[in-house]
Design a protein around this motif. Structure first.
Motif, PDB file in Angstrom:
ATOM      1  N   UNK A   1       0.817  -1.208   0.000  1.00  0.00           N
ATOM      2  CA  UNK A   1       0.000   0.000   0.000  1.00  0.00           C
ATOM      3  C   UNK A   1       0.849   1.256   0.000  1.00  0.00           C
ATOM      4  N   UNK A   2       0.178   2.392   0.082  1.00  0.00           N
ATOM      5  CA  UNK A   2       0.803   3.719   0.116  1.00  0.00           C
ATOM      6  C   UNK A   2       1.851   3.867  -0.985  1.00  0.00           C
ATOM      7  N   UNK A   3       1.419   3.650  -2.205  1.00  0.00           N
ATOM      8  CA  UNK A   3       2.314   3.701  -3.360  1.00  0.00           C
ATOM      9  C   UNK A   3       2.733   5.139  -3.647  1.00  0.00           C
ATOM     10  N   UNK A   4       4.032   5.335  -3.783  1.00  0.00           N
ATOM     11  CA  UNK A   4       4.603   6.649  -4.053  1.00  0.00           C
ATOM     12  C   UNK A   4       5.471   6.568  -5.303  1.00  0.00           C
ATOM     13  N   UNK A   5       6.021   7.688  -5.714  1.00  0.00           N
ATOM     14  CA  UNK A   5       6.837   7.755  -6.923  1.00  0.00           C
ATOM     15  C   UNK A   5       8.061   6.842  -6.840  1.00  0.00           C
ATOM     16  N   UNK A   6       8.689   6.752  -5.663  1.00  0.00           N
ATOM     17  CA  UNK A   6       9.917   5.962  -5.544  1.00  0.00           C
ATOM     18  C   UNK A   6       9.799   4.787  -4.576  1.00  0.00           C
ATOM     19  N   UNK A   7       8.584   4.489  -4.123  1.00  0.00           N
ATOM     20  CA  UNK A   7       8.469   3.377  -3.187  1.00  0.00           C
ATOM     21  C   UNK A   7       7.045   3.075  -2.773  1.00  0.00           C
ATOM     22  N   UNK A   8       6.934   2.277  -1.730  1.00  0.00           N
ATOM     23  CA  UNK A   8       5.640   1.818  -1.240  1.00  0.00           C
ATOM     24  C   UNK A   8       5.839   1.249   0.159  1.00  0.00           C
ATOM     25  N   UNK A   9       4.753   0.970   0.830  1.00  0.00           N
ATOM     26  CA  UNK A   9       4.808   0.334   2.142  1.00  0.00           C
ATOM     27  C   UNK A   9       4.356  -1.114   2.034  1.00  0.00           C
ATOM     28  N   UNK A  10       4.921  -1.955   2.886  1.00  0.00           N
ATOM     29  CA  UNK A  10       4.428  -3.310   3.060  1.00  0.00           C
ATOM     30  C   UNK A  10       3.962  -3.444   4.502  1.00  0.00           C
ATOM     31  N   UNK A  11       2.809  -4.051   4.674  1.00  0.00           N
ATOM     32  CA  UNK A  11       2.201  -4.259   5.990  1.00  0.00           C
ATOM     33  C   UNK A  11       2.256  -5.749   6.310  1.00  0.00           C
ATOM     34  N   UNK A  12       2.498  -6.054   7.580  1.00  0.00           N
ATOM     35  CA  UNK A  12       2.655  -7.438   8.016  1.00  0.00           C
ATOM     36  C   UNK A  12       1.798  -7.695   9.252  1.00  0.00           C
ATOM     37  N   UNK A  13       1.167  -8.838   9.253  1.00  0.00           N
ATOM     38  CA  UNK A  13       0.448  -9.307  10.446  1.00  0.00           C
ATOM     39  C   UNK A  13       0.972 -10.713  10.737  1.00  0.00           C
ATOM     40  N   UNK A  14       1.632 -10.867  11.878  1.00  0.00           N
ATOM     41  CA  UNK A  14       2.111 -12.185  12.291  1.00  0.00           C
ATOM     42  C   UNK A  14       1.185 -12.691  13.386  1.00  0.00           C
ATOM     43  N   UNK A  15       0.720 -13.925  13.181  1.00  0.00           N
ATOM     44  CA  UNK A  15      -0.165 -14.553  14.155  1.00  0.00           C
ATOM     45  C   UNK A  15       0.351 -15.946  14.472  1.00  0.00           C
ATOM     46  N   UNK A  16       0.161 -16.359  15.714  1.00  0.00           N
ATOM     47  CA  UNK A  16       0.454 -17.754  16.053  1.00  0.00           C
ATOM     48  C   UNK A  16      -0.881 -18.473  16.143  1.00  0.00           C
ATOM     49  N   UNK A  17      -0.849 -19.738  15.799  1.00  0.00           N
ATOM     50  CA  UNK A  17      -2.069 -20.537  15.799  1.00  0.00           C
ATOM     51  C   UNK A  17      -1.953 -21.578  16.910  1.00  0.00           C
ATOM     52  N   UNK A  18      -2.858 -21.481  17.871  1.00  0.00           N
ATOM     53  CA  UNK A  18      -2.888 -22.420  18.992  1.00  0.00           C
ATOM     54  C   UNK A  18      -4.297 -22.985  19.093  1.00  0.00           C
ATOM     55  N   UNK A  19      -4.391 -24.306  18.962  1.00  0.00           N
ATOM     56  CA  UNK A  19      -5.688 -24.994  19.000  1.00  0.00           C
ATOM     57  C   UNK A  19      -6.678 -24.385  18.011  1.00  0.00           C
ATOM     58  N   UNK A  20      -6.176 -24.049  16.821  1.00  0.00           N
ATOM     59  CA  UNK A  20      -7.024 -23.499  15.767  1.00  0.00           C
ATOM     60  C   UNK A  20      -7.368 -22.029  15.926  1.00  0.00           C
TER      61      UNK A  20
END
Length: 149
Positions: A89-108
């Protein structure tokens, strides 16, 4: 004290699984913050690979990380399975942003671990200078975009 808050997009078009390694565990008995930044890097590499790119080759330019914001939510331990989701997202002339969501999975059940954002700048490594985002790369990246904050 003011804390960093990373607003996340509504949806994440790309998800990968990253294993916790014994070398990711620190003296506190959980995954260290430096290891989590490494997992963000791994997810970015897999995300780019999905589009046929690498950090050194994206339609003739490379990428350099200009900044990173990480909001730690919960601890991660050796037995945890991690799902890392990525959106552009947030696309600009010389770059952009990357967003990350890290989740752990416990018992579904998914438990948030990290919310993060990296600012990626297009870089010409042969000339050692920032360069414009190639239009073809921009179009591919937009396929992995979401409604960003």
């Amino acid at each position: 004290m003011t804390r960093i808050k990373v607003p996340l997009p509504a949806a994440f078009p790309f998800t990968c699984t990253i294993a916790v390694r014994v070398t990711d565990i620190n003296y506190g008995g959980h995954v260290g913050n430096d290891a989590l930044l490494g997992m963000i890097h791994e997810a970015r590499v897999q995300f780019l690979r999905r589009m046929g790119y690498t950090e050194l080759s994206m339609e003739g330019v490379g990428l350099i990380m200009a900044d990173a914001a990480i909001e730690f939510k919960n601890e991660v331990f050796m037995e945890d399975s991690l799902q890392v989701s990525v959106a552009a997202g947030d696309f600009q002339r010389v770059g952009f942003d990357l967003y990350y969501r890290i989740e752990k999975v416990i018992d579904g059940k998914k438990i948030p671990v990290v919310f993060a954002k990296t600012g990626m700048i297009c870089f010409d490594y042969s000339q050692r200078k920032i360069t414009q985002t190639p239009e073809a790369a921009l179009q591919k990246l937009k396929q992995f975009a979401s409604n960003t904050p």
